[in-house]
Write an enzyme that holds these catalytic residues in place. Structure first.
Site, PDB file in Angstrom:
ATOM      1  N   PRO A 113       0.828  -1.213   0.000  1.00  0.00           N
ATOM      2  CA  PRO A 113       0.000   0.000   0.000  1.00  0.00           C
ATOM      3  C   PRO A 113       0.863   1.264   0.000  1.00  0.00           C
ATOM      4  CG  PRO A 113      -0.827  -1.587   1.599  1.00  0.00           C
ATOM      5  CD  PRO A 113       0.501  -2.119   1.120  1.00  0.00           C
ATOM      6  N   ALA A 114       0.411   2.269  -0.725  1.00  0.00           N
ATOM      7  CA  ALA A 114       1.183   3.518  -0.814  1.00  0.00           C
ATOM      8  C   ALA A 114       1.252   4.237   0.530  1.00  0.00           C
ATOM      9  CB  ALA A 114       0.554   4.436  -1.858  1.00  0.00           C
ATOM     10  N   GLY A 127       1.080   3.600   4.666  1.00  0.00           N
ATOM     11  CA  GLY A 127       1.048   2.677   5.797  1.00  0.00           C
ATOM     12  C   GLY A 127       1.029   3.450   7.095  1.00  0.00           C
ATOM     13  N   GLY A 137       2.817   3.999  10.800  1.00  0.00           N
ATOM     14  CA  GLY A 137       4.026   3.770  11.583  1.00  0.00           C
ATOM     15  C   GLY A 137       3.706   3.566  13.051  1.00  0.00           C
ATOM     16  N   TYR A 140      10.886  -1.634  18.524  1.00  0.00           N
ATOM     17  CA  TYR A 140       9.932  -0.646  19.062  1.00  0.00           C
ATOM     18  C   TYR A 140       9.310  -1.136  20.376  1.00  0.00           C
ATOM     19  CZ  TYR A 140      10.124   1.140  14.229  1.00  0.00           C
ATOM     20  OH  TYR A 140      10.545   1.610  12.995  1.00  0.00           O
ATOM     21  N   HIS A 147      16.602  -4.288  10.166  1.00  0.00           N
ATOM     22  CA  HIS A 147      16.315  -2.902  10.560  1.00  0.00           C
ATOM     23  C   HIS A 147      17.448  -1.918  10.224  1.00  0.00           C
ATOM     24  CE1 HIS A 147      13.741  -0.595  13.709  1.00  0.00           C
ATOM     25  NE2 HIS A 147      14.260   0.246  12.852  1.00  0.00           N
TER      26      HIS A 147
HETATM   27  N1  LIG Z   1      13.412   1.821   9.586  1.00  0.00           N
HETATM   28  C1  LIG Z   1      13.744   2.792  10.413  1.00  0.00           C
HETATM   29  O1  LIG Z   1      14.896   2.909  10.832  1.00  0.00           O
HETATM   30  C2  LIG Z   1      12.692   3.770  10.832  1.00  0.00           C
HETATM   31  C3  LIG Z   1      13.075   4.967  11.458  1.00  0.00           C
HETATM   32  C4  LIG Z   1      12.073   5.871  11.820  1.00  0.00           C
HETATM   33  C5  LIG Z   1      10.744   5.579  11.552  1.00  0.00           C
HETATM   34  N2  LIG Z   1      10.394   4.389  10.968  1.00  0.00           N
HETATM   35  C6  LIG Z   1       8.973   4.038  10.708  1.00  0.00           C
HETATM   36  O2  LIG Z   1       8.337   5.136  10.071  1.00  0.00           O
HETATM   37  C7  LIG Z   1       7.256   5.584  10.875  1.00  0.00           C
HETATM   38  C8  LIG Z   1       7.067   7.097  10.706  1.00  0.00           C
HETATM   39  O3  LIG Z   1       8.217   7.798  11.115  1.00  0.00           O
HETATM   40  P1  LIG Z   1       8.250   8.685  12.441  1.00  0.00           P
HETATM   41  O4  LIG Z   1       7.394   8.016  13.464  1.00  0.00           O
HETATM   42  O5  LIG Z   1       9.660   8.963  12.715  1.00  0.00           O
HETATM   43  O6  LIG Z   1       7.657  10.068  12.020  1.00  0.00           O
HETATM   44  P2  LIG Z   1       6.498  10.696  11.149  1.00  0.00           P
HETATM   45  O7  LIG Z   1       5.370   9.785  10.908  1.00  0.00           O
HETATM   46  O8  LIG Z   1       7.201  11.303  10.012  1.00  0.00           O
HETATM   47  O9  LIG Z   1       6.030  11.854  12.152  1.00  0.00           O
HETATM   48  C9  LIG Z   1       5.357  11.554  13.354  1.00  0.00           C
HETATM   49  C10 LIG Z   1       5.193  12.855  14.155  1.00  0.00           C
HETATM   50  O10 LIG Z   1       4.414  13.796  13.421  1.00  0.00           O
HETATM   51  C11 LIG Z   1       3.201  14.080  14.123  1.00  0.00           C
HETATM   52  N3  LIG Z   1       2.138  14.130  13.122  1.00  0.00           N
HETATM   53  C12 LIG Z   1       1.609  13.070  12.458  1.00  0.00           C
HETATM   54  N4  LIG Z   1       0.686  13.481  11.576  1.00  0.00           N
HETATM   55  C13 LIG Z   1       0.622  14.832  11.668  1.00  0.00           C
HETATM   56  C14 LIG Z   1      -0.143  15.823  11.022  1.00  0.00           C
HETATM   57  N5  LIG Z   1      -1.033  15.510  10.072  1.00  0.00           N
HETATM   58  N6  LIG Z   1       0.051  17.116  11.389  1.00  0.00           N
HETATM   59  C15 LIG Z   1       0.938  17.442  12.339  1.00  0.00           C
HETATM   60  N7  LIG Z   1       1.705  16.549  12.996  1.00  0.00           N
HETATM   61  C16 LIG Z   1       1.555  15.235  12.660  1.00  0.00           C
HETATM   62  C17 LIG Z   1       3.032  12.978  15.138  1.00  0.00           C
HETATM   63  O11 LIG Z   1       2.365  13.452  16.284  1.00  0.00           O
HETATM   64  P3  LIG Z   1       0.924  12.879  16.719  1.00  0.00           P
HETATM   65  O12 LIG Z   1       1.103  11.417  16.963  1.00  0.00           O
HETATM   66  O13 LIG Z   1       0.622  13.653  17.960  1.00  0.00           O
HETATM   67  O14 LIG Z   1      -0.024  13.184  15.589  1.00  0.00           O
HETATM   68  C18 LIG Z   1       4.489  12.627  15.462  1.00  0.00           C
HETATM   69  O15 LIG Z   1       5.013  13.549  16.402  1.00  0.00           O
HETATM   70  C19 LIG Z   1       7.626   5.117  12.285  1.00  0.00           C
HETATM   71  O16 LIG Z   1       6.523   5.156  13.174  1.00  0.00           O
HETATM   72  C20 LIG Z   1       8.189   3.763  11.992  1.00  0.00           C
HETATM   73  O17 LIG Z   1       7.145   2.825  11.785  1.00  0.00           O
HETATM   74  C21 LIG Z   1      11.353   3.500  10.589  1.00  0.00           C
END
Ligand SMILES: NC(=O)c1ccc[n+]([C@@H]2O[C@H](COP(=O)([O-])OP(=O)(O)OC[C@H]3O[C@@H](n4cnc5c(N)ncnc54)[C@H](OP(=O)(O)O)[C@@H]3O)[C@@H](O)[C@H]2O)c1
Length: 302
Positions: free
Chosen positions: A17-18, A20, A22, A52, A121
C-alpha cells in the site's frame, strides 16, 4: 475523496500500500487502540519492529482492527523488522539461526503466521550481515515472510549482497523527505528493482519529535526553516503534513506516517484528492540537505 487502494510494486507477486501506519514511539498502553483505530480509518499497512518494544500490543491492535473493520488478515499488509544487533553498542550481531528465531518470536508476539515484509532494521550486523540476509531468504522460502528487504542500507551494503551472488532485497526502508532525498541511492535501488519505502516523512514539520525524550538531529538551519511548505500546502488546500506525504507517494515511495491523533490519522491517508504541480515538485527537488535526522544517535548507514 481518498484512495486507500493505491499500491506500489514490491516484487513480481507482491504489492505494498502507498500509505502505511508507523508504530514507533507508540506505547504499549496506547498501541492496541491506536492500531485498531488506524485500521478502521482505512490503513492497510502496519509497520512495526521488534526494536519498538510494542509488537505484542501492536498485534492485539491488528486483531481488534481486523474485527472492527470486518476484514481478514489477507487484506492487511504487515511489516516487521529484525533487530540485527550492533557490536558498537555491545550488542552481538544476530547469527543466521538467531535471525530465524527472532522472526518466529516476532510472529508469536504479533499473533501472526506470516508477515508481508520482513526487514533487517539496520546494517549493524557487521560480519553477520550476509548471514542475516541468508536467513531472510530462508524465511521467504518457507513462507514466514512474503517479501523481504532491508532498512537504512546504503549502496555499499546493497553491493555486498550483490557481490555474494544472492537475490537482492525487495525493498529498502529509508528516511526520505524533501530535506533528505538520497538521489544516488535511489538511482541504484531503481536499477536493482529495490522498492523505496519512506520513513519519517514529516521531519520538516516544526512540531516533529519535539516532546521530551524524542531525540532528533535537526540542524539549526532546519529548525529555523521558513513557511515554504506551509505556503505550498495552503495553495492546494491541504495540511503541511499532507503535502509532505504526497511528495513521497508522488515520487513513488510508500510512506508510513504515525499519528496518535484521530483527525491527523485520517488526514495522513487522504493524499489522493490533489497532486503537487510540476513547478512545486521542481522547487522541492532543490531542497535536499543530505543525510537524514531520525537516527539522532548517528548515521545508521555506517
Ligand atoms: N526503519 C527505520 O529505521 C525507521 C526509522 C524511523 C521511523 N520508521 C517508521 O516510520 C514511521 C514514521 O516515522 P516517524 O514516526 O519517525 O515520524 P512521522 O510519521 O514522520 O512523524 C510523526 C510525528 O508527526 C506528528 N504528526 C503526524 N501526523 C501529523 C499531522 N497531520 N500534522 C501534524 N503533525 C503530525 C506525530 O504526532 P501525533 O502522533 O501527535 O499526531 C508525530 O510527532 C515510524 O513510526 C516507523 O514505523 C522507521
Amino acid at each position: 475523496m481518498t484512495n486507500t487502494a493505491t499500491t506500489f510494486t514490491l516484487n513480481t507477486t507482491t504489492t505494498i500500500p502507498a500509505v502505511g501506519f508507523g508504530t514507533y514511539l507508540i506505547s504499549n498502553d496506547d498501541a492496541k487502540s491506536t492500531i485498531s483505530a488506524a485500521i478502521q480509518a482505512g490503513y492497510r499497512h502496519i509497520d512495526t519492529a521488534s526494536g519498538y518494544q510494542n509488537e505484542k500490543t501492536v498485534g492485539a491492535g491488528i486483531k481488534a482492527g481486523l474485527q472492527s473493520a470486518g476484514i481478514t488478515r489477507k487484506d492487511l499488509f504487515v511489516t516487521a523488522k529484525l533487530w540485527p544487533g550492533n557490536p558498537a553498542w555491545g550488542d552481538a550481531p544476530k547469527t543466521k539461526a538467531q535471525t530465524l528465531d527472532e522472526c518466529d518470536a516476532s510472529l508469536a508476539r504479533l499473533g501472526l503466521d506470516y508477515v508481508d515484509l520482513y526487514l533487517i532494521h539496520a546494517p549493524y550486523g557487521g560480519d553477520m550481515r550476509l548471514e542475516q540476509w541468508r536467513a531472510l531468504l530462508e524465511l521467504q522460502a518457507n513462507g514466514k515472510a512474503r517479501s523481504i528487504g532491508v532498512s537504512n542500507f546504503n549502496e555499499s551494503h546493497l553491493n555486498e549482497i550483490k557481490a555474494a551472488g544472492l537475490p537482492m532485497p525487495d525493498a529498502n526502508q529509508i528516511e526520505l523527505h524533501p530535506w533528505s532525498q538520497k538521489p544516488d541511492l535511489l538511482a541504484y535501488m531503481d536499477q536493482h528493482a529495490i522498492a523505496p519505502i519512506a520513513y519519517s516523512s514529516l521531519v520538516p514539520l516544526s512540531t516533529w519529535r519535539t516532546k521530551e525524550g524524542q531525540a532528533s538531529a535537526k540542524t539549526d538551519e532546519m529548525k529555523a526553516a521558513g513557511t515554504t511548505f506551509r505556503d505550498m500546502a495552503e495553495k492546494y488546500g491541504v495540511s503541511e503534513a499532507q503535502l509532505l506525504l504526497r511528495w513521497g507517494v508522488q515520487n513513488g515511495y510508500a510512506v508510513l506516517p504515525k499519528s496518535m491523533n484521530p483527525d491527523r490519522m485520517r488526514q495522513n491517508i487522504d493524499l489522493f484528492s490533489f497532486s503537487i504541480d510540476d513547478t512545486d515538485m521542481a522547487k522541492m527537488a532543490t531542497m535536499d540537505q543530505g543525510d537524514g535526522v531520525a537516527w539522532a544517535t548517528g548515521d545508521p548507514s555506517k
